[in-house]
Design an enzyme around this catalytic site. Structure first.
Site, PDB file in Angstrom:
ATOM      1  N   ASP A  74      -2.527 -11.559  13.920  1.00  0.00           N
ATOM      2  CA  ASP A  74      -3.867 -11.847  14.438  1.00  0.00           C
ATOM      3  C   ASP A  74      -4.085 -11.051  15.729  1.00  0.00           C
ATOM      4  OD1 ASP A  74      -6.189 -12.894  15.542  1.00  0.00           O
ATOM      5  OD2 ASP A  74      -5.682 -14.968  15.097  1.00  0.00           O
ATOM      6  N   ILE A  75      -4.913 -10.026  15.661  1.00  0.00           N
ATOM      7  CA  ILE A  75      -5.126  -9.158  16.826  1.00  0.00           C
ATOM      8  C   ILE A  75      -5.795  -9.928  17.961  1.00  0.00           C
ATOM      9  CG2 ILE A  75      -6.340  -7.107  17.667  1.00  0.00           C
ATOM     10  CD1 ILE A  75      -5.992  -5.905  14.865  1.00  0.00           C
ATOM     11  N   ASN A 109     -10.606  -4.100   3.133  1.00  0.00           N
ATOM     12  CA  ASN A 109     -11.917  -4.697   3.364  1.00  0.00           C
ATOM     13  C   ASN A 109     -12.998  -3.631   3.308  1.00  0.00           C
ATOM     14  OD1 ASN A 109     -10.729  -7.158   3.695  1.00  0.00           O
ATOM     15  ND2 ASN A 109     -11.092  -7.313   5.897  1.00  0.00           N
ATOM     16  N   LYS A 144     -15.251 -19.813  15.014  1.00  0.00           N
ATOM     17  CA  LYS A 144     -14.337 -18.730  15.361  1.00  0.00           C
ATOM     18  C   LYS A 144     -14.344 -18.462  16.861  1.00  0.00           C
ATOM     19  CE  LYS A 144     -13.175 -13.973  13.998  1.00  0.00           C
ATOM     20  NZ  LYS A 144     -13.526 -12.833  13.115  1.00  0.00           N
TER      21      LYS A 144
END
Length: 403
Positions: free
Chosen positions: A306-307, A209, A337
């Site tokens: 998923d942290i 990213n 979210k």
């Protein structure tokens, strides 16, 4: 910037970096701070008490058995006098004695007797700093609320290169200045993630990213200035570690996941500013992939852990602050979210050409369950300070406390 009438006690221990403290004292005095010096016997082999007396304008104390200095329990007077205690350089020996509560010299006795915040600026050989005993002692001090400042990486007097250099005098001065500001997170532990993650395709190529890490690093520095003990989990970026922040370097999303979960054990706040990759190649080639005569290259991708989801599921979870970088419908995606991930707060920003990534400024829109606030575009360092003000307020409110 001033430290007028602020009382700072500096403990100087035995190490070559003691010579840098001469400049630190001068810089603090230039800001009108009232500085007093306590030296260990070892420190006097590097810089004389006379030097520090001339720079501070105050008598220098060395021995616990100084009859004149202890005529009226001088070590207790020093402990009560200090508003801040800064030990620089902090040798491995002094760190060990502080961690184990020894009081066999003047400096360790003053530290035990003071109610003032204590800061240590380690300075030692890189291999000594990496020693498990030293790291265990540092961990003990952190748990007790001692602020550990550095160390920095670089060339060392012994000829080695690595972590162990004392922070520079101007960095320590700036931390002392910030410590007298409003510090709503004093005594709290904050974990910040920053930068991108890279997922290797082969030994040469990766997918990742876009992220410079600037915002996350600015958030870590702002959390430090708010009084927190900060751990920064950093993806692959070329940014200097903010002074006084404990840094852990990672590369992949799975490494960041593991590092964040380890660092947040017992933490109060987690701020996820990293641009973590959602996917990784299912397999990493052992050798560089070659072109296949015009045939397309197909990569099978697997979802990364998923942290935020892992943290939200913890029995004792920290206050969770997420980030959302969006190219459209910023508010809609951010609110979704916030609810879907179980966040306490989310910081959303629009990204694209000249916005968000690889620029020195940014804007954020903060959302929480029953409110929101827009932070206009400013330098990321200032934006981080504004963000931390809101984070601290919402966190303390969640604890039933006032900011």
């Amino acid at each position: 910037m001033t430290l007028r009438e602020r009382r700072i006690l500096i403990g100087v221990t035995g190490g070559i970096a003691a010579y840098k403290v001469c400049e630190l004292v001068r810089r603090l005095r230039d800001l009108d701070a009232d500085v007093r010096i306590v030296m260990t016997e070892g420190a006097t082999h590097f810089v004389t008490p006379t030097t520090f007396q001339a720079l501070s304008g105050q008598p220098v104390r060395v021995s616990l058995w100084d009859e004149a200095g202890e005529a009226a329990m001088g070590h207790i007077e020093l402990a009560k006098w200090a508003e801040r205690v800064l030990i620089a350089p902090a040798s491995a020996d002094t760190i060990a004695r502080l961690a184990h509560g020894f009081a066999n010299d003047l400096l360790s006795t003053v530290v035990l007797a003071t109610a003032a915040p204590v800061y240590v600026a380690p300075a030692m050989n890189q291999q000594m700093w990496a020693n498990l005993a030293v790291q265990a002692n540092i961990g003990t001090l952190r748990v007790r609320g001692v602020q550990v400042l550095g160390p920095a990486d670089g060339d060392q007097a012994c000829g080695d290169i690595g972590s162990g250099r004392m922070l520079e005098p101007h960095e320590l001065r700036d931390i002392m200045v910030a410590s007298f500001g409003e510090q709503p997170l004093r005594g709290r532990r904050v974990v910040v993630s920053a930068g991108p993650t890279y997922e290797d395709i082969d030994p040469v190529r990766f997918i990742g990213n876009r992220s410079s890490g600037r915002m996350g690093f600015a958030v870590a520095a702002a959390a430090r200035d708010a009084g927190a003990d900060v751990t920064l989990i950093a993806g692959p970026v070329s940014l200097p570690t903010p002074p006084g922040v404990n840094r852990v370097d990672v590369r992949s999303a799975r490494q960041m996941h593991d590092a964040v979960l380890a660092a947040t054990e017992g933490a109060d706040i987690y701020i996820g500013a990293a641009a973590v990759g959602d996917y990784r190649p299912s397999e990493t080639a052992g050798h560089k992939l070659k072109k296949a005569g015009g045939e397309p290259l197909r990569l099978e991708l697997t979802e990364n852990p998923d942290i935020i989801g892992a943290l939200a599921a913890l029995p004792r979870r920290p206050f969770l602050v997420g980030f959302a970088a969006e190219t459209r419908d910023v508010a809609g995606y951010a609110r979704d979210k916030l609810a879907r991930k179980g966040l306490d707060m989310i910081a959303a920003n629009e990204v694209g050409e000249g916005r968000g990534f690889e620029v020195a400024d940014n804007a954020l829109h903060l959302f929480w369950a029953d409110g929101d606030v827009a932070l206009p575009r400013v330098a990321k360092t200032e934006l981080a300070r504004q963000l931390l003000t809101h984070v601290a307020h919402r966190f303390l409110a969640s604890q039933g406390l006032r900011s």
